[in-house]
Design a protein around this motif. Sequence first.
Motif, mmCIF file in Angstrom:
data_model
loop_
_atom_site.group_PDB
_atom_site.id
_atom_site.type_symbol
_atom_site.label_atom_id
_atom_site.label_comp_id
_atom_site.label_asym_id
_atom_site.label_seq_id
_atom_site.Cartn_x
_atom_site.Cartn_y
_atom_site.Cartn_z
ATOM 1 N N LYS A 78 -0.502 -0.321 -10.967
ATOM 2 C CA LYS A 78 -1.704 -0.993 -11.459
ATOM 3 C C LYS A 78 -1.342 -2.120 -12.415
ATOM 4 O O LYS A 78 -1.898 -3.233 -12.334
ATOM 5 C CB LYS A 78 -2.614 0.026 -12.145
ATOM 6 N N GLU A 79 -0.410 -1.864 -13.304
ATOM 7 C CA GLU A 79 0.010 -2.863 -14.285
ATOM 8 C C GLU A 79 0.626 -4.087 -13.604
ATOM 9 O O GLU A 79 0.292 -5.227 -13.930
ATOM 10 C CB GLU A 79 1.014 -2.236 -15.245
ATOM 11 N N HIS A 80 1.505 -3.852 -12.641
ATOM 12 C CA HIS A 80 2.171 -4.964 -11.972
ATOM 13 C C HIS A 80 1.226 -5.708 -11.035
ATOM 14 O O HIS A 80 1.318 -6.929 -10.900
ATOM 15 C CB HIS A 80 3.387 -4.451 -11.195
ATOM 16 N N ARG A 81 0.302 -4.984 -10.423
ATOM 17 C CA ARG A 81 -0.630 -5.642 -9.503
ATOM 18 C C ARG A 81 -1.664 -6.467 -10.256
ATOM 19 O O ARG A 81 -2.219 -7.421 -9.705
ATOM 20 C CB ARG A 81 -1.279 -4.592 -8.601
ATOM 21 N N ALA A 82 -1.917 -6.117 -11.503
ATOM 22 C CA ALA A 82 -2.811 -6.936 -12.320
ATOM 23 C C ALA A 82 -2.191 -8.302 -12.603
ATOM 24 O O ALA A 82 -2.899 -9.306 -12.727
ATOM 25 C CB ALA A 82 -3.119 -6.220 -13.634
ATOM 26 N N LEU A 83 -0.869 -8.341 -12.692
ATOM 27 C CA LEU A 83 -0.158 -9.603 -12.915
ATOM 28 C C LEU A 83 0.094 -10.349 -11.613
ATOM 29 O O LEU A 83 0.116 -11.579 -11.590
ATOM 30 C CB LEU A 83 1.182 -9.324 -13.613
ATOM 31 N N ASP A 84 0.297 -9.592 -10.542
ATOM 32 C CA ASP A 84 0.587 -10.180 -9.228
ATOM 33 C C ASP A 84 -0.098 -9.337 -8.165
ATOM 34 O O ASP A 84 0.395 -8.266 -7.788
ATOM 35 C CB ASP A 84 2.096 -10.200 -8.985
ATOM 36 N N PRO A 85 -1.259 -9.788 -7.652
ATOM 37 C CA PRO A 85 -1.999 -9.007 -6.665
ATOM 38 C C PRO A 85 -1.195 -8.692 -5.408
ATOM 39 O O PRO A 85 -1.518 -7.749 -4.675
ATOM 40 C CB PRO A 85 -3.199 -9.904 -6.337
ATOM 41 N N ALA A 86 -0.140 -9.453 -5.147
ATOM 42 C CA ALA A 86 0.683 -9.221 -3.958
ATOM 43 C C ALA A 86 1.834 -8.262 -4.227
ATOM 44 O O ALA A 86 2.679 -8.050 -3.348
ATOM 45 C CB ALA A 86 1.230 -10.551 -3.440
ATOM 46 N N TYR A 87 1.891 -7.685 -5.416
ATOM 47 C CA TYR A 87 3.005 -6.803 -5.773
ATOM 48 C C TYR A 87 3.112 -5.628 -4.799
ATOM 49 O O TYR A 87 2.121 -4.986 -4.472
ATOM 50 C CB TYR A 87 2.828 -6.271 -7.191
ATOM 51 N N ARG A 88 4.335 -5.364 -4.354
ATOM 52 C CA ARG A 88 4.606 -4.215 -3.496
ATOM 53 C C ARG A 88 5.381 -3.171 -4.299
ATOM 54 O O ARG A 88 6.431 -3.474 -4.858
ATOM 55 C CB ARG A 88 5.415 -4.627 -2.257
ATOM 56 N N SER A 89 4.868 -1.971 -4.326
ATOM 57 C CA SER A 89 5.497 -0.888 -5.081
ATOM 58 C C SER A 89 6.628 -0.227 -4.299
ATOM 59 O O SER A 89 7.275 0.687 -4.805
ATOM 60 C CB SER A 89 4.452 0.174 -5.434
ATOM 61 N N GLY A 90 6.858 -0.693 -3.095
ATOM 62 C CA GLY A 90 7.849 -0.126 -2.188
ATOM 63 C C GLY A 90 7.393 -0.436 -0.781
ATOM 64 O O GLY A 90 6.948 -1.553 -0.504
ATOM 65 N N ASP A 91 7.468 0.556 0.100
ATOM 66 C CA ASP A 91 6.973 0.336 1.470
ATOM 67 C C ASP A 91 5.694 1.117 1.738
ATOM 68 O O ASP A 91 5.283 1.283 2.881
ATOM 69 C CB ASP A 91 8.049 0.693 2.502
#
Length: 253
Positions: A197-210
């Motif tokens: 959630k934290e990383h996707r707030a900064l970058d909506p395209a963030y991938r947490s893995g696969d």
Amino acid sequence: MDLWWYERTNQPVKPVILFLGDSITASGHYIRYTEAWLRQHRPTMEMKLVPCGVPSETVSGLSEAAHPFPRPCVHDRLRNALDTVSPGIVAACYGMNDGIYHPYSEGRFAAYQEGVFRLVERIRGAGAKVVLMTPPPFDPPSMYAGLLPESAPDFSYLTPFQEYDRVLEQYSAWLLSAGDVADQIIDLRSPLLDHTKEHRALDPAYRSGDGIHPNRAGHWVMARTLLKEMFGAAPGVIPDVDAISKSLAEETD
């Protein structure tokens, strides 16, 4: 030693932790990160961490029809693993594969519960303590595979139910409410969800893995959680993943 069970009972535990799990554990990243921190900051602990995950494995014995082979089940190898390693503690992380990427069903959930109870009983029968970890979340925005609606005729790890994380949420909630079913139950799901959630707030395209397997940053979140919950490490004294990765690289140079 300053592990939680030693503090509570003052009973020595053999300093060997066997990690059981599926491909997330088989990759071994969170275990190596944890061990690297312990070597640096708890050098007198002499704790040995033994990774023993198997890709595709379940604790329930279930498998989806589209899987290229019947999924392995931990119970088929458990006796050999316990005899070979002779651990004082066994840490197990199952659930991701146990819903076999389908919508929730009472039958599959019951198979997961039965598998967990049996796992705990067999580990305790071997004289070891038991730590259960909740499965990491399923992250649809990170998936490269096609996601299917609940009305689809079938599902698999290649074409999972689009809301499969709701299944894992129920499995995790049950584990966390299971009381003394194990010596300790650790919530990996919540810190991983917070991280994404934290990383996707900064970058909506963030991938947490696969979508199924956390990336290296996710494994570091898992390691930090273990260090805090199992070894009493304060978050403020745990360095970031780059520092641990650098120390691991230096060891292999």
